[in-house]
Write a protein that holds these residues in place. Structure first.
Motif, PDB file in Angstrom:
ATOM      1  N   ILE A  17      11.569 -23.028  16.553  1.00  0.00           N
ATOM      2  CA  ILE A  17      12.860 -22.384  17.391  1.00  0.00           C
ATOM      3  C   ILE A  17      12.781 -21.119  17.911  1.00  0.00           C
ATOM      4  O   ILE A  17      11.616 -20.142  17.297  1.00  0.00           O
TER       5      ILE A  17
ATOM      6  N   LYS B 279      19.611 -24.144  20.169  1.00  0.00           N
ATOM      7  CA  LYS B 279      19.811 -23.950  18.990  1.00  0.00           C
ATOM      8  C   LYS B 279      21.010 -24.877  18.644  1.00  0.00           C
ATOM      9  O   LYS B 279      21.825 -24.555  19.346  1.00  0.00           O
TER      10      LYS B 279
ATOM     11  N   GLU C  56      15.705 -25.197  20.568  1.00  0.00           N
ATOM     12  CA  GLU C  56      14.914 -25.663  19.140  1.00  0.00           C
ATOM     13  C   GLU C  56      13.957 -27.189  20.133  1.00  0.00           C
ATOM     14  O   GLU C  56      14.482 -27.665  20.813  1.00  0.00           O
TER      15      GLU C  56
END
Length: 94
Positions: A45, A79, A4
């Protein structure tokens, strides 16, 4: 590895938001894009190089709006799902 990436940019209206999304969507490996014009943050992402994201946004200079986004990297990490999975594994072992 899926990560991310959060980028801070000068996004102040819907037109800038659309341009930013168009610029970053051209990069390979991006699975999800979210642009928040209230905070000026772009959340990505996927499997991408964070430096490439910032360079792509900063290199999109069209007259008369030079450095119209002025992007800077705010954070890079795994993430969210990966973070919570690692945390739950530690709790189960304890």
């Amino acid at each position: 590895m899926v990560k991310e990436v959060i980028v801070k940019a000068n996004i102040y209206d819907e037109k800038m938001k659309q341009k930013a999304m168009k610029v970053v969507s051209e990069l390979d490996g991006i699975q999800f894009i979210s642009v928040d014009k209230e905070t000026g943050k772009i959340t990505l992402i996927g499997e991408m190089d964070p430096i490439d994201v910032v360079n792509k946004l900063n290199s999109y200079n069209k007259w008369p709006c030079r450095n119209w986004l002025h992007a800077s990297l705010e954070s890079v990490g795994p993430k969210e799902e990966e973070k919570s999975e690692k945390g739950s594994e530690k709790r189960e072992d304890a």
